[in-house]
Scaffold this motif. Structure first.
Motif, PDB file in Angstrom:
ATOM      1  N   ILE A 171       0.799  -1.216   0.196  1.00 48.02           N
ATOM      2  CA  ILE A 171      -0.097   0.035   0.114  1.00 48.02           C
ATOM      3  C   ILE A 171       0.807   1.267   0.024  1.00 48.02           C
ATOM      4  CG2 ILE A 171      -1.631   1.383   1.202  1.00 48.02           C
ATOM      5  CD1 ILE A 171      -2.497  -1.408   2.520  1.00 48.02           C
ATOM      6  N   GLU A 172       2.004   1.182   0.880  1.00 51.22           N
ATOM      7  CA  GLU A 172       2.726   2.346   0.709  1.00 51.22           C
ATOM      8  C   GLU A 172       3.384   2.591  -0.600  1.00 51.22           C
ATOM      9  OE1 GLU A 172       5.479   1.639   3.892  1.00 51.22           O
ATOM     10  OE2 GLU A 172       4.668   3.006   5.255  1.00 51.22           O
ATOM     11  N   GLN A 173       3.773   1.748  -1.331  1.00 49.58           N
ATOM     12  CA  GLN A 173       4.441   2.034  -2.729  1.00 49.58           C
ATOM     13  C   GLN A 173       3.555   2.570  -3.684  1.00 49.58           C
ATOM     14  OE1 GLN A 173       6.284  -1.538  -4.193  1.00 49.58           O
ATOM     15  NE2 GLN A 173       7.061  -2.147  -2.177  1.00 49.58           N
ATOM     16  N   LEU A 174       2.071   2.213  -3.427  1.00 47.45           N
ATOM     17  CA  LEU A 174       1.190   2.412  -4.264  1.00 47.45           C
ATOM     18  C   LEU A 174       0.481   3.878  -3.891  1.00 47.45           C
ATOM     19  CD1 LEU A 174      -0.317  -0.898  -5.340  1.00 47.45           C
ATOM     20  CD2 LEU A 174       1.022   0.564  -6.577  1.00 47.45           C
ATOM     21  N   ILE A 175       0.351   4.215  -2.716  1.00 48.99           N
ATOM     22  CA  ILE A 175      -0.756   5.262  -2.338  1.00 48.99           C
ATOM     23  C   ILE A 175      -0.424   6.353  -2.555  1.00 48.99           C
ATOM     24  CG2 ILE A 175       0.446   5.500   0.016  1.00 48.99           C
ATOM     25  CD1 ILE A 175      -3.387   5.119  -0.654  1.00 48.99           C
ATOM     26  N   ASP A 176       0.789   6.672  -2.853  1.00 52.96           N
ATOM     27  CA  ASP A 176       1.252   8.157  -3.250  1.00 52.96           C
ATOM     28  C   ASP A 176       1.183   8.580  -4.749  1.00 52.96           C
ATOM     29  OD1 ASP A 176       1.647   9.546  -0.710  1.00 52.96           O
ATOM     30  OD2 ASP A 176       3.499   8.457  -0.552  1.00 52.96           O
ATOM     31  N   THR A 177       1.038   7.366  -5.434  1.00 53.72           N
ATOM     32  CA  THR A 177       1.108   7.434  -6.904  1.00 53.72           C
ATOM     33  C   THR A 177       0.089   6.867  -7.520  1.00 53.72           C
ATOM     34  OG1 THR A 177       2.627   5.696  -6.855  1.00 53.72           O
ATOM     35  CG2 THR A 177       3.786   7.780  -7.011  1.00 53.72           C
ATOM     36  N   ILE A 178      -1.264   7.213  -7.188  1.00 49.75           N
ATOM     37  CA  ILE A 178      -2.148   6.859  -7.900  1.00 49.75           C
ATOM     38  C   ILE A 178      -2.351   7.396  -9.232  1.00 49.75           C
ATOM     39  CG2 ILE A 178      -4.806   6.143  -7.790  1.00 49.75           C
ATOM     40  CD1 ILE A 178      -4.593   6.267  -4.742  1.00 49.75           C
ATOM     41  N   PRO A 179      -2.164   6.734 -10.487  1.00 53.95           N
ATOM     42  CA  PRO A 179      -2.173   7.675 -11.610  1.00 53.95           C
ATOM     43  C   PRO A 179      -3.317   8.084 -11.782  1.00 53.95           C
ATOM     44  CG  PRO A 179      -1.923   5.176 -12.055  1.00 53.95           C
ATOM     45  CD  PRO A 179      -2.244   5.149 -10.633  1.00 53.95           C
TER      46      PRO A 179
END
Lengths: 158, 355, 394
Positions: free
Chosen positions: C300-308
């Motif tokens: 989640i941490e890897q994805l949450i900031d960069t939701i395209p």
């Protein structure tokens, strides 16, 4: 020698566990998560998207947006929505036009999947955030969503 | 006639003997004491249940009962009323006589055990000179009630629970007894009031006996928790394994008897610990020694509640043991340590190393 | 002697033929012990629903475990043949209700595969984040119940406290806490709530402090370790031959994480470790799940900031008709591998739809590994398997 180290380590782990629960015991006053439900009715606020029940909003002229296209009825997996419709003559154009007589919603069968609201082309039905849906009589769960005497807002076409 | 030294309150005693013939006065006095103890029993049991529920709630981020009365103080009263008014059901092929007898066995034994405790200097019903021995003897009868209750219920879960109870209580009785005997070595008397008198001069026994006394106390707490069938030793009623264990088939007041007896037993174990290790009704460092009007029973209750809290803390933190691990703990750890501890205590007394 | 089945019990057949005609004095051993039946379930605190286990017990020792299913069978697969492809999705919420989003995703992925639709990157990432949140929520509940099954009652409330935060995230975004029905074939029903990212981050920071507490309270506890270590040992060979999946298989060293091996959604772009332990006992399964929670947080941490940015749904026809043929897609739910098989004849309903549910295969191994154990062991093993009965029965 492992006999005594076993005892020592065992007691140490037990005390570690007790320190966790003990910490919560000391902070019991502010740490409590209980929501005392009937008492907090005033402050209890559901999220905007909460799926409580399906309603049909009416404006001040007692007009709704449902054209009776029956897309919600088809979309519903459980037969929750029943639309009784008729054809009436439109005063402006003089053409025959579909209009709803009764939009019946059986709350008792609804699984709150939201497919009807997805399917509605005119946004005639929406979710209400009402969470107190229990009744004493099962027949009361079947609701007619359009108010008596209401009609379609002008200009709503599917 | 008066065989039993009744010294709850001297004034009532004297008054009764002045207005009645001796026999009648004696019987009236016994009745009064019985009523007083029954009331104490009921109140203690009910409020311990409430305390357990509150403490459990505070451990578990909840509020606990708070609806009936202020802070939920009457919750357990209401529960008891509900249980009283409930129908007493039983299954088809129960052994009716034993089935009805079992709850009384359990509750009577805990009531008898309660009678020997010196709650304060004057408040003791039955100051027998073999008090400790009497306690050990009486508290081991309770398990018979559990055994026949589980056996006569005609329920497999109840029977497994009862058999587990038998195994568990018989094993842990040894450790309770041995750790008590370790302390008796130090006091040289079995009479509970004298045990407390000894602590008035020399400090609490856990201080007097230092290392072996502390070990004995720890063993006593473990074995005592097991004796009362509480978590982490609640295999008898392990709810994730046996439903409700030996009292699965009991309802209404019969169930309430089992339930209350469990809490009274907890009170008894805590009381033994207080008398044997923490000076009974004596105040810490003698701070209320000179104050004559100070109710010494308060000190007794405070100490008992602290130990009960410790037992509740165990219960709401630890997982349950398996039956073979339970026996391993007793026979491979507690018993050998206890026996060595007994010898150590004897040597310490012999060499006069006590404080 | 053959193993006794519950049907013997129902027909009142004596366990050993011949004994009923024997005179009492010919039975020479008065202290002969007998095996007996115990119905663990369908109403039992450890049955986690309505699983009925027919135990053959000798004292405390379990001789045979016979699971009896069907108490919550709702014929979801048959109902799916009646429904359109949009409607199927909401039925899958009711299978494994603890990983409802992942079930939805499985059906949607299958339909998208058949229609050859490519959903936008935004949809993929959101699906992955919510899947992992679902996994944490499911494992939180499992952790609480695992503690409760072995006797530590307080764990239940701590687990639920953290799960409640995830449920709030779901409720704000999807409108429902458990049966979310957030996926539709071709994307998502609506966009995420503006608060979603903030709430998820808050949860991650909160949960990072709570997960070590789980370890201190239960994992390290000597009683818990004694209860679970070496209990219910499943070898790697058995794990493979019984078709187990998920944490059960990974606790035995069988690396079969679908997220890692058969990428779907956005799992191909995240870096995470497959939780793998080789002991095969209940404690290994426990550790797999605890580690999965850490890994899920990492994903989640890897994805949450960069939701395209992107479309939230790829338009499909109002009536979806799959081309004639067979389609299969698998996903990793919190319990293991969920497979969705759709056989379409080109109409708007599937001709046949089959779910390969993880719980059913995992349950089949229970009898094999609990023979000879004690009742307490059975409960601990069942807890470590994390059954959701509607998932087994469907």
């Amino acid at each position: 020698m492992s006999y005594f180290s076993d005892i020592y380590n065992g007691i140490k782990t037990l005390l570690t566990g007790m320190s966790v629960t003990g910490k919560y015991f000391i902070h019991a006053r502010k740490g409590s998560l209980t929501q005392q439900y009937p008492d907090n009715r005033e402050t209890l606020k559901m999220f905007d998207r909460f799926r409580g029940e399906v309603v049909m909003p009416h404006d001040e002229n007692n007009e709704h947006r449902c054209t009776g296209c029956q897309k919600c009825e088809i979309a519903c997996p459980n037969g929750t929505i029943e639309i009784i419709w008729d054809r009436g003559i439109d005063e402006e154009t003089g053409k025959k036009k579909k209009k709803i007589d009764k939009h019946i919603y059986h709350l008792g069968m609804c699984t709150m999947c939201g497919l009807c609201i997805e399917a509605c082309p005119t946004d005639a039905i929406v979710w209400a955030q009402n969470y107190e849906n229990s009744v004493y009589d099962r027949t009361k769960l079947s609701k007619v969503l359009n108010q008596p005497g209401s009609k379609v807002k002008a200009g709503i076409e599917d | 006639m008066m065989m039993i030294p009744l010294n709850i309150t001297k004034t009532i005693h004297d008054w009764l003997y002045s207005v009645m013939p001796e026999n009648a006065a004696s019987i009236t006095e016994m009745l009064l004491i019985a009523i007083a103890y029954l009331a104490l029993f009921a109140v203690a049991g009910l409020y311990l249940v409430l305390l357990e529920r509150k403490v459990a709630a505070w451990f578990q981020l909840r509020l606990g009962p708070n609806r009936v009365g202020p802070f939920g103080l009457f919750q357990t009263m209401a529960d008891a009323l509900k249980l009283l008014s409930k129908e007493l059901t039983s299954t088809d092929k129960t052994d009716k006589f034993l089935y009805n007898l079992a709850p009384f066995f359990v509750i009577t034994t805990s009531l008898i055990a309660l009678s020997v405790f010196p709650f304060s200097k004057q408040f003791q019903a039955f100051d027998i000179n073999i008090g400790v021995f009497f306690l050990i003897a009486v508290s081991s009868i309770g398990v018979i009630g559990i055994l026949i209750g589980g056996w006569s219920s005609n329920n497999k879960y109840a029977m497994i629970g009862a058999m587990r109870s038998g195994v568990q209580t018989i094993s842990y009785e040894l450790s309770v007894g041995l750790s008590i005997i370790t302390m008796v070595l130090l006091t040289g008397t079995l009479q509970l009031s004298e045990i407390i008198e000894i602590q008035r001069t020399g400090g609490w026994l856990i201080w007097q006996g230092h290392i072996p006394a502390i070990i004995a106390f720890m063993i006593f707490m473990i074995a005592g928790t097991a004796e009362t069938n509480r978590a982490p030793f609640d295999l008898v009623e392990a709810e994730s394994e046996l439903g409700a264990g030996f009292h699965t088939e009991y309802s209404g007041m019969k169930f309430a008897y089992f339930f209350l007896a469990e809490f009274i037993n907890m009170f008894i174990i805590a009381s033994i610990a207080v008398v044997l290790f923490f000076g009974g009704w004596l105040s810490p460092f003698g701070i209320t020694e000179g104050i004559t009007w100070f109710p010494e029973v308060l000190w007794f209750l405070i100490k008992v509640l602290i130990i009960i809290f410790l037992m509740m803390w165990f219960r709401w933190t630890f997982p349950r043991l398996r039956i073979d691990q339970l026996l391993t703990l007793e026979w491979k750890y507690l018993l050998p340590i206890n026996l060595v501890n007994l010898v150590v205590m004897a040597i310490i007394i012999w060499l006069n190393l006590t404080f | 002697m053959r193993p006794i089945s519950y049907r013997d019990c129902e027909r009142n057949i004596t366990l050993e033929p011949g004994t009923q005609n024997m005179k009492p004095e010919t039975i020479n051993n008065n202290f002969k012990t007998e095996e007996y039946f115990v119905n663990m379930g369908p109403q039992h605190p450890a049955a986690h629903g309505v699983l009925r286990l027919i135990l053959t017990i000798d004292g405390e020792i379990i001789k045979n475990v016979e699971p009896d299913l069907g108490y919550i069978h709702r014929s979801i697969e048959k109902m799916c043949e009646r429904d359109s492809y949009q409607q199927i999705v909401h039925l899958t919420d009711r299978m494994d209700y603890l990983s409802s989003h992942i079930n939805n995703e499985a059906v949607c992925l299958t339909v998208e595969k058949a229609l050859e639709i490519e959903v936008s990157e935004r949809v993929k990432v959101i699906r992955t984040i919510i899947s992992e949140l679902t996994r944490i929520a499911s494992h939180c509940l499992w952790w609480g119940v695992m503690g409760m099954d072995v006797g530590a009652l307080t764990t239940y409330f701590y687990g639920f406290r953290d799960r409640e935060m995830i449920n709030d995230i779901f409720e704000e975004t999807c409108g429902a806490r458990l049966t979310m029905n957030y996926n539709i074939p071709g994307g998502l029903m609506f966009d995420i709530h503006p608060n979603f990212v903030k709430r998820t981050k808050d949860f991650i920071t909160h949960f990072k402090t709570k997960l070590p507490e789980y370890d201190r309270l239960l994992t390290g506890n000597v009683i818990f370790q004694k209860r679970t270590k070496g209990v219910g040992v499943l070898t790697k060979e058995d794990a493979i031959s019984f078709g187990t999946s998920g944490p059960v298989a990974r606790g035995s060293g069988f690396a079969n994480d679908v997220r890692k091996r058969h990428h779907y959604s956005a799992y191909d772009r995240v870096d995470f470790k497959e939780a793998l332990f080789t002991e095969g006992d209940s404690f290994a399964r426990y550790q797999v799940r605890i580690m999965e929670m850490w890994e899920a947080m990492k994903i989640i941490e890897q994805l949450i900031d960069t939701i395209p940015e992107g479309d939230i749904k790829t338009p499909t026809n109002a009536v979806i008709k799959l081309p004639k043929g067979e389609y299969y897609q698998r996903v990793e739910t919190a319990r293991g591998e969920l497979g969705v098989y759709i056989n379409s004849t080109g109409t708007k309903n599937p001709y046949r739809l089959k779910f390969r549910s993880p719980g059913f295969s995992n349950l089949s191994v229970l009898d094999h590994i609990t023979k000879g154990a004690k009742i307490g062991d059975l409960v601990a093993t069942m807890a470590s398997f994390d059954f959701v009965i509607p998932d087994i029965d469907r």
